[in-house]
Design an enzyme around this catalytic site. Structure first.
Site, PDB file in Angstrom:
ATOM      1  N   THR A   1      -1.623   5.582   2.354  1.00 54.26           N
ATOM      2  CA  THR A   1      -2.854   4.785   2.366  1.00 54.26           C
ATOM      3  C   THR A   1      -2.852   3.851   3.569  1.00 54.26           C
ATOM      4  OG1 THR A   1      -2.934   4.824  -0.049  1.00 54.26           O
ATOM      5  CG2 THR A   1      -4.263   3.154   1.061  1.00 54.26           C
TER       6      THR A   1
ATOM      7  N   LEU B   1       0.862  -1.179   0.000  1.00 59.27           N
ATOM      8  CA  LEU B   1       0.000   0.000   0.000  1.00 59.27           C
ATOM      9  C   LEU B   1       0.900   1.231   0.000  1.00 59.27           C
ATOM     10  CD1 LEU B   1      -2.676  -0.953   2.710  1.00 59.27           C
ATOM     11  CD2 LEU B   1      -2.934  -1.059   0.233  1.00 59.27           C
ATOM     12  N   ASP B   2       0.429   2.300  -0.645  1.00 57.56           N
ATOM     13  CA  ASP B   2       1.169   3.559  -0.599  1.00 57.56           C
ATOM     14  C   ASP B   2       1.393   3.970   0.845  1.00 57.56           C
ATOM     15  OD1 ASP B   2       1.120   3.660  -3.317  1.00 57.56           O
ATOM     16  OD2 ASP B   2      -0.477   5.154  -3.444  1.00 57.56           O
ATOM     17  N   GLN B   3       2.441   4.735   1.086  1.00 57.80           N
ATOM     18  CA  GLN B   3       2.744   5.205   2.431  1.00 57.80           C
ATOM     19  C   GLN B   3       1.556   5.929   3.057  1.00 57.80           C
ATOM     20  OE1 GLN B   3       6.140   7.794   2.663  1.00 57.80           O
ATOM     21  NE2 GLN B   3       6.084   7.959   4.874  1.00 57.80           N
TER      22      GLN B   3
ATOM     23  N   HIS C   1      -0.487   3.968  -7.574  1.00 60.01           N
ATOM     24  CA  HIS C   1      -1.310   5.184  -7.546  1.00 60.01           C
ATOM     25  C   HIS C   1      -2.566   5.061  -8.425  1.00 60.01           C
ATOM     26  CE1 HIS C   1       2.372   7.905  -6.338  1.00 60.01           C
ATOM     27  NE2 HIS C   1       2.117   6.930  -5.488  1.00 60.01           N
TER      28      HIS C   1
END
Length: 505
Positions: free
Chosen positions: A358, A354-356, A451
């Protein structure tokens, strides 16, 4: 830390160089409120808007439990390094002030010598003569061309005589003489110019060596202290030191707190004044990647790691599913920042990421076999994921599908761009849950590109996710994107695992 930790909107983090354990200091809503008070003070005094720079505040606690707030600015403030009520610069530079003054004088002298060499009169003379001889050659060439045409005409009329041949020879001699004269006059000037250019090269090399020597002396003299009581020079901490290293807010604040026995509780840095590059007045920013982040592990050494617990939603002998908080990397960052894997003593393999920014559910495998089988489910799109998000704006369509191919521009990382020629196929289904001034909806990603949901929201639905600083413009305490539901087949037991993590916004 108390109530401030639970409201963290960003973490200053690094790895302790001794214990190799993650260390973190939060930016909280509470310290952001203190920073906003400072912004109001800056706005009331015009001198602070004359130049754009970073400002920082650090909430600390004394040994007696009393809270104190420190404030700092990066570099110089209106040409001054020491200003009343602001944290002073890191000590050490004063030890080389005399040498710095001498070196700066030498650098200025070399600069003047370089300018003098650029402005020697021979350069202008040479250029003027070049232009003059070019005109003479052009005019002579035109005269010779006309004469040649006349000779050709006479020869066609049977006027073959030695005078025509002799005239042709004279034209050639005339042209050679002009070129010879040009060379004789220009060559001495060119030699002088070449000597001046060589002198400029040597002077520039001297300036570069003097500048590097001064910079090395400065970084050796700058000494920072951490909360374990260790003091080291910047040159011993960093392999490369861009201009301004050691003069940013974070090192100033942390060094001051460590040398005055103050325990840091929370820190925030923001930009104020004229915008420069991507820096916008009133916006909060994290540690700069080149100057501060590489030092953060040392600066925070001596502090206990903060809030290391992670909510484990499911675990067994083969895998673990956890609820990753926003602001935490899934895997170790470029500069050794704290990450999800650092929170566990056992070796774990992230099956996906997961994105930082998120939050939400992420699967960690405990062995290679479980990782391989779960990865195959991702590749075959057999894992069902649901994200909940809040978008800035009203999405009219109740549900639908977004198909926008994404491409990572190597010159603009980490941004992803919609590109129908270079992009990889990306598909997302969505279902609106509620529409007010903002839109709350579910994302059902079919593919899993970097993204993907953020770009599909901003470009596909025309409404960026709240708190998305990369694809939107709305300031917020966090990115309003959460991996809420996850369903997959257990790689060993074969049963269906369906998990849910409550949306935190």
């Amino acid at each position: 830390m108390g109530r401030n930790v639970t409201e963290a909107t960003y973490w200053y983090e690094g790895i302790c160089p001794r214990s190799h354990k993650p260390l973190r200091l939060p930016r909280t809503k509470f310290i952001e409120a203190i920073a906003h008070q400072l912004m109001q003070e800056l706005a009331a005094d015009g001198q602070y808007s004359q130049e754009g720079k970073m400002y920082g505040v650090l909430l600390t606690e004394t040994a007696e439990g009393e809270q104190q707030t420190l404030k700092a600015f990066s570099g110089l403030l209106n040409g001054q390094s020491v200003v009343d009520s602001w944290v002073p610069p890191i000590s050490g530079r004063g030890r080389i002030l005399h040498q710095e003054s001498i070196t700066l004088t030498l650098l200025e002298s070399l600069k003047k010598q370089i300018i003098q060499q650029y402005e020697i009169p021979e350069r202008q003379q040479y250029q003027q003569l070049i232009e003059e001889y070019d005109r003479k050659l052009k005019d002579l060439s035109e005269q010779h061309r006309q004469r040649k045409l006349e000779r050709q005409d006479k020869r066609q009329n049977a006027e073959h005589n030695s005078d025509l041949d002799e005239q042709s020879k004279r034209d050639g001699i005339e042209r050679r003489n002009l070129k010879r004269d040009r060379t004789a006059i220009l060559n001495p000037l060119k030699q002088i110019i070449d000597q001046a250019d060589e002198q400029i090269r040597q002077l520039k090399q001297q300036r570069k060596q003097l500048s590097q020597q001064l910079q090395s002396q400065m970084y050796e003299s700058y000494r920072v202290t951490n909360f374990a009581g260790e003091t080291r020079s910047l040159s011993s901490l960093l392999t490369s030191m861009p201009t301004g290293t050691g003069e940013c807010c974070a090192p100033k604040l942390l060094h001051y707190a460590a040398t005055h026995q103050l325990k840091p509780l929370a820190m925030a840095e923001f930009w104020w004044g004229e915008s420069v590059g991507d820096k916008v007045q009133g916006e909060f920013y994290g540690a700069c990647a080149e100057r501060c982040q590489p030092m953060m592990g040392f600066l925070l050494s001596g502090l206990e790691s903060i809030d290391q617990s992670i909510d484990i939603v499911y675990q067994d002998d083969w895998l673990m599913v956890v609820n990753k908080p926003a602001g935490l990397l899934s895997v170790r960052g470029r500069y050794g920042q704290d990450c999800l894997l650092d929170r566990f003593s056992e070796p774990l393999i992230p099956v996906h990421r997961l994105d930082q920014d998120t939050s939400g559910l992420i699967i960690l495998a405990r062995d290679a076999q479980a990782y391989k089988l779960l990865s195959q489910q991702f590749q075959q799109r057999k894992i069902h994921k649901v994200y909940e998000a809040v978008l800035l704006g009203q999405v009219i369509q109740n549900q639908g599908r977004i198909d926008l191919p994404l491409w990572s521009d190597p010159n603009d990382r980490p941004r992803q761009k919609v590109d129908y020629q270079l992009g990889k196929p990306c598909t997302t289904n969505f279902q609106v849950l509620d529409v007010q001034e903002t839109t709350r909806l579910e994302f059902h990603p079919i593919t899993g590109r970097t993204h993907q949901l953020r770009v599909h929201a901003a470009e596909g639905l025309g409404a960026a996710i709240v708190g998305d600083r990369l694809y939107g413009t709305t300031p917020s305490d966090r990115l309003h994107l959460h991996a809420r539901d996850l369903q997959f087949t257990h790689p060993i037991l074969g049963k269906t695992i369906a998990l849910h993590a409550k949306t935190p916004f």
